[in-house]
Motif scaffolding. Structure first.
Motif, short mmCIF file in Angstrom:
data_model
loop_
_atom_site.label_atom_id
_atom_site.label_comp_id
_atom_site.label_asym_id
_atom_site.label_seq_id
_atom_site.Cartn_x
_atom_site.Cartn_y
_atom_site.Cartn_z
N THR A 248 0.85 -1.19 0.00
CA THR A 248 0.00 0.00 0.00
C THR A 248 0.88 1.24 0.00
O THR A 248 1.78 1.37 0.83
CB THR A 248 -0.91 0.03 1.24
OG1 THR A 248 -1.72 -1.14 1.27
CG2 THR A 248 -1.79 1.27 1.25
N LYS A 249 0.63 2.15 -0.94
CA LYS A 249 1.38 3.40 -0.99
C LYS A 249 0.86 4.34 0.09
O LYS A 249 -0.35 4.55 0.21
CB LYS A 249 1.27 4.05 -2.36
CG LYS A 249 2.02 3.30 -3.45
CD LYS A 249 1.97 4.06 -4.77
CE LYS A 249 2.77 3.33 -5.84
NZ LYS A 249 2.75 4.05 -7.14
N ILE A 250 1.77 4.89 0.87
CA ILE A 250 1.41 5.75 2.00
C ILE A 250 2.01 7.13 1.79
O ILE A 250 3.18 7.27 1.43
CB ILE A 250 1.95 5.16 3.32
CG1 ILE A 250 1.40 3.76 3.57
CG2 ILE A 250 1.60 6.08 4.50
CD1 ILE A 250 -0.07 3.70 3.86
N LYS A 251 1.21 8.16 2.03
CA LYS A 251 1.70 9.54 1.98
C LYS A 251 1.24 10.24 3.26
O LYS A 251 0.04 10.29 3.54
CB LYS A 251 1.16 10.27 0.75
CG LYS A 251 1.76 11.65 0.54
CD LYS A 251 1.27 12.25 -0.78
CE LYS A 251 1.90 13.61 -1.04
NZ LYS A 251 1.40 14.20 -2.32
N LEU A 252 2.18 10.78 4.03
CA LEU A 252 1.87 11.35 5.33
C LEU A 252 2.41 12.78 5.44
O LEU A 252 3.44 13.11 4.85
CB LEU A 252 2.52 10.51 6.45
CG LEU A 252 2.29 9.00 6.43
CD1 LEU A 252 3.20 8.33 7.45
CD2 LEU A 252 0.83 8.68 6.72
N GLU A 253 1.72 13.58 6.22
CA GLU A 253 2.24 14.89 6.62
C GLU A 253 2.68 14.75 8.08
O GLU A 253 1.86 14.42 8.94
CB GLU A 253 1.17 15.97 6.48
CG GLU A 253 1.67 17.37 6.82
CD GLU A 253 0.60 18.43 6.64
OE1 GLU A 253 0.53 19.35 7.48
OE2 GLU A 253 -0.19 18.32 5.66
N LEU A 297 -0.14 4.78 13.86
CA LEU A 297 -0.49 6.16 13.53
C LEU A 297 -1.36 6.77 14.63
O LEU A 297 -1.15 7.92 15.04
CB LEU A 297 -1.24 6.22 12.20
CG LEU A 297 -0.45 5.90 10.93
CD1 LEU A 297 -1.38 5.86 9.73
CD2 LEU A 297 0.66 6.91 10.71
N LEU A 298 -2.32 5.99 15.12
CA LEU A 298 -3.19 6.49 16.19
C LEU A 298 -2.41 6.82 17.45
O LEU A 298 -2.75 7.76 18.18
CB LEU A 298 -4.28 5.45 16.50
CG LEU A 298 -5.41 5.34 15.47
CD1 LEU A 298 -6.26 4.10 15.75
CD2 LEU A 298 -6.29 6.59 15.47
N GLN A 303 0.36 14.28 15.52
CA GLN A 303 1.69 14.57 14.96
C GLN A 303 1.86 14.05 13.53
O GLN A 303 2.79 14.44 12.84
CB GLN A 303 2.78 13.97 15.85
CG GLN A 303 2.81 14.56 17.26
CD GLN A 303 3.88 13.91 18.10
OE1 GLN A 303 5.02 14.37 18.14
NE2 GLN A 303 3.52 12.81 18.74
N ILE A 304 0.94 13.16 13.10
CA ILE A 304 0.98 12.63 11.74
C ILE A 304 -0.42 12.71 11.15
O ILE A 304 -1.40 12.31 11.77
CB ILE A 304 1.46 11.16 11.71
CG1 ILE A 304 2.94 11.09 12.07
CG2 ILE A 304 1.25 10.55 10.34
CD1 ILE A 304 3.54 9.69 11.96
#
Length: 328
Positions: A248-253, A297-298, A303-304
């Motif tokens: 799965t491609k993931i993109k995060l700030e 992530l949770l 912060q993400i």
């Protein structure tokens, strides 16, 4: 060096070893013996170079090292070893601690290794140490699961390119004891657990099998060939908590203060970082095990922020709502 000259896999692998061991004799590389130059010299892909070097290092136990400063392969010259090559007391203790705490390996082979290590210690110190280990219960034998014989058989099957038949205890299914036929790809470790990675013949997908859940292994005569484009290091680096599944491609700030954490958690070869502003950066990668990744992530709260994929954003929103409603 032509592809025709090294027409068989074994000859190609031996050619790689020869070039690494005597690289000073090969002007073609110009002092830069990286995997790209090796691939060009031997006439194979860079992924094949990775796989052959893995066999040379881990199955044949040859002293090939990777110099991260120069990004080149080297062959350790045994003539420059230290004169005193014996393990000292602290090193023996460290090895014993590792073997005692390992959840992947036990059985007769490990017991024998522990005894050999203990016998290298002074007698008085050995007696005290054995008493301490006994009090902690480390000397108690378990069933011989995940032992070194299984790893040896897996390595043999890989070299012979044969399918393996497993007697395996699944973790979550009612039919716990199940026989599986698997094309062996390799063995790896995550924390203190060992994993056998292979392609399940029936399900036609790559699965990670815990070594300590294997009851028996049998090498069959069915052909089982590892794809040329498979790279075990790349595969493992994208498995979140060693969970198998589709990529799965993931993109995060991500907040800037988490930069050290992200670099520690992910392999730098397989992620991209882009500066967004003075407070955040964009982090892009691919993972397997997105459901477990969601829990991580949770735990990082605000912060993400997930930018992609949309289904992961939606699931996190739903989870957050459910948590709020539970406490209202």
């Amino acid at each position: 060096m032509s592809d025709q000259q090294y027409s068989t896999k074994f000859k190609r692998m031996m050619a790689i070893l020869k070039v690494i061991e005597h690289q000073d004799k090969y002007d073609e590389v110009g002092g830069k013996l990286n995997r790209s130059n090796l691939a060009k010299m031997i006439g194979v892909s860079t992924r094949t170079v990775d796989r052959y070097i893995n066999v040379l290092k881990n199955e044949l136990d040859l002293p090939i090292t990777y110099n991260r400063d120069t990004k080149t392969y080297e062959y350790f010259d045994k003539s420059v070893e230290k004169e005193n090559n014996n393990l000292n007391k602290n090193e023996i203790l460290l090895l014993l601690m590792f073997l005692d705490s390992s959840k992947s390996f036990n059985g007769l082979e490990i017991t024998n290794i522990k005894e050999k290590l203990l016998n290298k210690l002074p007698k008085s110190f050995k007696n005290r140490l054995e008493e301490v280990r006994k009090n902690f219960g480390y000397t108690k034998l378990k069933e011989a699961k995940g032992n070194l014989t299984f790893v040896e058989q897996i390595q043999k099957a890989i070299l012979r390119e044969k399918v393996i038949e497993l007697d395996y205890e699944a973790a979550y299914k009612s039919d716990l004891n199940k026989k599986r036929k698997v094309i062996p790809y390799g063995v790896t470790w995550d924390n203190d657990k060992g994993y056998f990675i292979g392609k399940d013949v029936e399900d036609d997908k790559i699965i990670n099998y815990r070594l300590d859940r294997i009851n028996d292994i049998k090498i069959t005569e069915e052909p089982g060939i590892i794809p040329e484009d498979f790279n075990i290091d790349e595969y493992v680096s994208k498995c979140w908590k060693m969970f198998f599944g589709d990529l799965t491609k993931i993109k995060l700030e991500v907040d800037n203060n988490l930069l050290p954490l992200m670099k520690d958690k992910f392999n730098p070869e397989y992620y991209k970082i882009t500066e967004k502003d003075e407070n955040t950066f964009i982090f892009e990668t691919e993972i397997r095990g997105v459901n477990l990744f969601k829990g991580w992530l949770l735990s990082l709260k605000t912060q993400i922020k997930v930018l992609d994929p949309k289904f992961l954003r939606d699931e996190l929103i739903m989870d957050a709502k459910n948590i709020i409603s539970m406490y209202e």
